[in-house]
Design a protein around this motif. Structure first.
Motif, PDB file in Angstrom:
ATOM      1  N   ARG A 136       0.800  -1.217   0.000  1.00  0.00           N
ATOM      2  CA  ARG A 136       0.000   0.000   0.000  1.00  0.00           C
ATOM      3  C   ARG A 136       0.842   1.282   0.000  1.00  0.00           C
ATOM      4  O   ARG A 136       0.652   2.165  -0.830  1.00  0.00           O
ATOM      5  N   GLY A 137       1.802   1.328   0.928  1.00  0.00           N
ATOM      6  CA  GLY A 137       2.639   2.522   1.044  1.00  0.00           C
ATOM      7  C   GLY A 137       3.373   2.797  -0.256  1.00  0.00           C
ATOM      8  O   GLY A 137       3.436   3.938  -0.725  1.00  0.00           O
ATOM      9  N   TYR A 138       3.887   1.748  -0.850  1.00  0.00           N
ATOM     10  CA  TYR A 138       4.643   1.873  -2.094  1.00  0.00           C
ATOM     11  C   TYR A 138       3.757   2.394  -3.228  1.00  0.00           C
ATOM     12  O   TYR A 138       4.103   3.348  -3.933  1.00  0.00           O
ATOM     13  N   PHE A 139       2.580   1.799  -3.373  1.00  0.00           N
ATOM     14  CA  PHE A 139       1.640   2.226  -4.415  1.00  0.00           C
ATOM     15  C   PHE A 139       1.275   3.697  -4.235  1.00  0.00           C
ATOM     16  O   PHE A 139       1.274   4.475  -5.176  1.00  0.00           O
ATOM     17  N   GLU A 140       1.000   4.062  -2.997  1.00  0.00           N
ATOM     18  CA  GLU A 140       0.583   5.440  -2.737  1.00  0.00           C
ATOM     19  C   GLU A 140       1.703   6.424  -3.035  1.00  0.00           C
ATOM     20  O   GLU A 140       1.461   7.511  -3.552  1.00  0.00           O
ATOM     21  N   ARG A 141       2.915   6.010  -2.716  1.00  0.00           N
ATOM     22  CA  ARG A 141       4.057   6.890  -2.976  1.00  0.00           C
ATOM     23  C   ARG A 141       4.226   7.121  -4.480  1.00  0.00           C
ATOM     24  O   ARG A 141       4.356   8.247  -4.941  1.00  0.00           O
ATOM     25  N   VAL A 142       4.194   6.025  -5.239  1.00  0.00           N
ATOM     26  CA  VAL A 142       4.352   6.145  -6.690  1.00  0.00           C
ATOM     27  C   VAL A 142       3.200   6.970  -7.281  1.00  0.00           C
ATOM     28  O   VAL A 142       3.405   7.849  -8.124  1.00  0.00           O
ATOM     29  N   PHE A 143       2.012   6.711  -6.805  1.00  0.00           N
ATOM     30  CA  PHE A 143       0.832   7.433  -7.296  1.00  0.00           C
ATOM     31  C   PHE A 143       0.979   8.935  -7.031  1.00  0.00           C
ATOM     32  O   PHE A 143       0.731   9.771  -7.915  1.00  0.00           O
ATOM     33  N   GLY A 144       1.419   9.266  -5.822  1.00  0.00           N
ATOM     34  CA  GLY A 144       1.621  10.671  -5.450  1.00  0.00           C
ATOM     35  C   GLY A 144       2.647  11.341  -6.363  1.00  0.00           C
ATOM     36  O   GLY A 144       2.451  12.469  -6.826  1.00  0.00           O
ATOM     37  N   ILE A 145       3.728  10.630  -6.641  1.00  0.00           N
ATOM     38  CA  ILE A 145       4.778  11.179  -7.524  1.00  0.00           C
ATOM     39  C   ILE A 145       4.195  11.401  -8.923  1.00  0.00           C
ATOM     40  O   ILE A 145       4.433  12.431  -9.568  1.00  0.00           O
ATOM     41  N   ASN A 146       3.390  10.437  -9.407  1.00  0.00           N
ATOM     42  CA  ASN A 146       2.799  10.563 -10.743  1.00  0.00           C
ATOM     43  C   ASN A 146       1.844  11.755 -10.825  1.00  0.00           C
ATOM     44  O   ASN A 146       1.793  12.445 -11.849  1.00  0.00           O
ATOM     45  N   LEU A 147       1.106  11.990  -9.737  1.00  0.00           N
ATOM     46  CA  LEU A 147       0.201  13.149  -9.724  1.00  0.00           C
ATOM     47  C   LEU A 147       1.007  14.442  -9.829  1.00  0.00           C
ATOM     48  O   LEU A 147       0.669  15.343 -10.597  1.00  0.00           O
ATOM     49  N   GLU A 148       2.101  14.495  -9.067  1.00  0.00           N
ATOM     50  CA  GLU A 148       2.957  15.691  -9.117  1.00  0.00           C
ATOM     51  C   GLU A 148       3.519  15.891 -10.519  1.00  0.00           C
ATOM     52  O   GLU A 148       3.547  17.008 -11.030  1.00  0.00           O
ATOM     53  N   LYS A 149       3.951  14.797 -11.140  1.00  0.00           N
ATOM     54  CA  LYS A 149       4.509  14.898 -12.502  1.00  0.00           C
ATOM     55  C   LYS A 149       3.463  15.416 -13.473  1.00  0.00           C
ATOM     56  O   LYS A 149       3.741  16.240 -14.337  1.00  0.00           O
ATOM     57  N   LEU A 178       1.053  17.351 -12.922  1.00  0.00           N
ATOM     58  CA  LEU A 178       0.690  18.761 -12.714  1.00  0.00           C
ATOM     59  C   LEU A 178       1.913  19.686 -12.694  1.00  0.00           C
ATOM     60  O   LEU A 178       1.812  20.847 -12.302  1.00  0.00           O
ATOM     61  N   LYS A 179       3.020  19.149 -13.157  1.00  0.00           N
ATOM     62  CA  LYS A 179       4.253  19.938 -13.196  1.00  0.00           C
ATOM     63  C   LYS A 179       4.022  21.235 -13.987  1.00  0.00           C
ATOM     64  O   LYS A 179       3.406  21.217 -15.050  1.00  0.00           O
ATOM     65  N   GLY A 180       4.498  22.325 -13.465  1.00  0.00           N
ATOM     66  CA  GLY A 180       4.364  23.599 -14.176  1.00  0.00           C
ATOM     67  C   GLY A 180       3.068  24.343 -13.848  1.00  0.00           C
ATOM     68  O   GLY A 180       2.868  25.459 -14.301  1.00  0.00           O
ATOM     69  N   ILE A 181       2.174  23.717 -13.091  1.00  0.00           N
ATOM     70  CA  ILE A 181       0.925  24.387 -12.709  1.00  0.00           C
ATOM     71  C   ILE A 181       0.985  24.652 -11.203  1.00  0.00           C
ATOM     72  O   ILE A 181       1.335  23.748 -10.436  1.00  0.00           O
ATOM     73  N   ARG A 182       0.605  25.873 -10.788  1.00  0.00           N
ATOM     74  CA  ARG A 182       0.631  26.172  -9.357  1.00  0.00           C
ATOM     75  C   ARG A 182      -0.451  25.339  -8.643  1.00  0.00           C
ATOM     76  O   ARG A 182      -1.619  25.347  -9.064  1.00  0.00           O
ATOM     77  N   HIS A 183      -0.064  24.601  -7.640  1.00  0.00           N
ATOM     78  CA  HIS A 183      -1.034  23.750  -6.931  1.00  0.00           C
ATOM     79  C   HIS A 183      -0.378  23.161  -5.681  1.00  0.00           C
ATOM     80  O   HIS A 183       0.844  23.249  -5.530  1.00  0.00           O
ATOM     81  N   GLU A 184      -1.186  22.566  -4.835  1.00  0.00           N
ATOM     82  CA  GLU A 184      -0.655  21.741  -3.751  1.00  0.00           C
ATOM     83  C   GLU A 184      -1.455  20.447  -3.698  1.00  0.00           C
ATOM     84  O   GLU A 184      -2.661  20.479  -3.920  1.00  0.00           O
ATOM     85  N   ILE A 185      -0.762  19.353  -3.427  1.00  0.00           N
ATOM     86  CA  ILE A 185      -1.472  18.075  -3.320  1.00  0.00           C
ATOM     87  C   ILE A 185      -1.334  17.556  -1.896  1.00  0.00           C
ATOM     88  O   ILE A 185      -0.227  17.538  -1.347  1.00  0.00           O
ATOM     89  N   ARG A 186      -2.461  17.174  -1.311  1.00  0.00           N
ATOM     90  CA  ARG A 186      -2.406  16.606   0.040  1.00  0.00           C
ATOM     91  C   ARG A 186      -3.112  15.266   0.047  1.00  0.00           C
ATOM     92  O   ARG A 186      -4.129  15.098  -0.624  1.00  0.00           O
ATOM     93  N   ARG A 187      -2.572  14.341   0.802  1.00  0.00           N
ATOM     94  CA  ARG A 187      -3.229  13.040   0.923  1.00  0.00           C
ATOM     95  C   ARG A 187      -4.026  13.016   2.219  1.00  0.00           C
ATOM     96  O   ARG A 187      -3.528  13.385   3.270  1.00  0.00           O
ATOM     97  N   ARG A 188      -5.274  12.620   2.120  1.00  0.00           N
ATOM     98  CA  ARG A 188      -6.149  12.565   3.290  1.00  0.00           C
ATOM     99  C   ARG A 188      -6.990  11.303   3.235  1.00  0.00           C
ATOM    100  O   ARG A 188      -7.688  11.093   2.236  1.00  0.00           O
ATOM    101  N   SER A 189      -6.893  10.500   4.238  1.00  0.00           N
ATOM    102  CA  SER A 189      -7.694   9.282   4.387  1.00  0.00           C
ATOM    103  C   SER A 189      -8.125   8.640   3.070  1.00  0.00           C
ATOM    104  O   SER A 189      -9.294   8.657   2.704  1.00  0.00           O
TER     105      SER A 189
END
Ligand code: ATP
Ligand code: MG
Length: 384
Positions: A19-32, A34-45
């Protein structure tokens, strides 16, 4: 009142240790994405929230997120402080002014003075008095106002769920090498395998100067489309001109395509092993053209010694493939006219069911190893 985007991922793949691994990769992919766009990503439950972006960028952000595998669904929501007047104002903003609706509340903050039923009833009542053409229908409403009271003192209010790209986060299922031509099929094959979480590198063969430079540009464009889904890709371009000339000079012309395919597969395997790819992917579909008979596939498959060859389109009709090509945004590029190396020195009657003996006989007229080494030296690599 702030606009945010809720991203939900499919829980099915996220069980247990990984789970932790999948979530980490997923989070990185989301950041990639949205690269170049002003934003913040937060993980919540079990969900991600995209916040702090410019309102005018909402559609653009959704467009980018639509290509991220692993997203199950998304919603554009209004985030307000957890206060009944604020929640009502947000509900009023997302609710249509007529038709039927219901309110559904989820309350994570158990300390809030109303429970979820009471919140739904109160907000529903206020919406009814404010909009004379609205009616409640709890069974099949035209719209649902969702209220999500969170533990951090904020509440999300939204009414639509958009379906995400589905699949698994790219990077969680290893790496494959895709044989990318300029046609319709191979980009679709790459897209399908990326959807299952695999990183994709591409290899393209050309026969310049028999094929032109536009053919090359077209493949780069296709690789860029694929790159949007696979969190970037690398394209290796290799010349098979010498190989084709040698086959043309020394072998029975009817075996041109069969022999060339075997060279492509050998070179692909060699490259795959070099770059750490764990399989080869092609856009072949059974019986689609003369070279894609089971005999043809057996012939090209038999030279690949160490890796599996994935052919995700094998059971698809052309119109199904075209539909997917359109959906991924590759079709308009794929149909631009171009010369594929397979059409160079194309015989009038290519052999349809090549026998292993005949193939071996023709191939024995060539110095296979040195032709492969020579082709390998022409390799160019582009990061896209
Ligand atoms: P596509 O639409 O992907 O070109 P196709 O229907 O034209 O497929 P073929 O030309 O027989 O079929 O090619 C079958 C598969 O072989 C392709 O899907 C691709 O994976 C691979 N291939 C063909 N030509 C090339 C090339 N020039 N470079 C890399 N791979 C190729
Ligand atoms: Mg083709």
């Amino acid at each position: 009142m702030e606009k945010v985007i809720i991203i939900r991922y499919s829980e099915i793949h996220l069980k247990g240790k990984n789970r932790g691994y999948f979530e980490r990769v997923f989070g990185i992919n989301l950041e990639k994405a949205l690269k170049g766009i002003r934003h913040e990503i937060r993980r919540r439950s079990g969900r991600y929230l995209v916040e702090c972006f410019d309102d005018s960028q909402t559609d653009y952000i959704l467009e980018r997120l639509n290509k991220v595998f692993g997203i199950h669904s998304m919603s554009v929501a209004l985030k307000v402080p957890t206060d009944m007047d604020e929640i009502f104002a947000a509900a009023q903003a997302v609710c249509s002014r007529s038709g039927t609706f219901k309110v559904e509340t989820h309350r994570a903050d158990k300390s809030f003075f109303l429970n979820s039923m009471e919140i739904s009833a109160e907000i529903g009542g206020r919406l009814l008095s404010a909009n004379k053409n609205l009616k409640v229908d709890v069974h099949s409403p035209q719209s649902v106002i969702n209220i999500d009271v969170r533990e951090d003192g904020t509440t999300l209010v939204f009414n639509d769920f958009f379906k995400g790209a589905g699949g698994m986060p790219v990077g969680t299922a290893g790496k494959g090498l895709l044989l990318l031509s300029g046609g319709i099929d191979s980009p679709v094959a790459g897209h399908m395998i990326a959807k299952r979480g695999m990183n994709i590198e591409c290899i393209h063969f050309h026969s310049y100067p028999y094929t032109n430079l536009q053919a090359r540009d077209k493949v780069i464009e296709l690789a860029k489309v694929l790159s949007g889904y696979s969190c970037g890709t690398r394209l290796h371009i290799i010349s098979v001109t010498r190989i084709q000339e040698e086959i043309h000079k020394s072998c029975n012309g009817e075996y041109m395509v069969t022999l060339l395919r075997r060279f492509m597969m050998r070179i692909a395997e060699k490259l795959a092993l070099k770059v750490g790819a764990q399989c080869i992917i092609t856009g072949e579909s059974l019986g689609q053209v003369a070279s894609q008979t089971i005999e043809g596939m057996t012939s090209s498959n038999s030279v690949v010694k160490k890796l599996p060859v994935l052919r995700p389109l094998c059971g698809f009709d052309k119109d199904e493939i075209i539909e997917r090509s359109r959906a991924m945004g590759a079709f308009e590029i794929s149909i631009q006219p171009y010369e594929d190396c397979c059409t160079v020195f194309l015989p009038k009657h290519p052999v349809i069911k090549p026998s292993p003996e005949e193939v071996m006989k023709e191939e024995s007229k060539l110095d296979v190893e040195s032709l492969i080494d020579e082709a390998f030296k022409t390799r160019e690599t582009l990061d896209l």
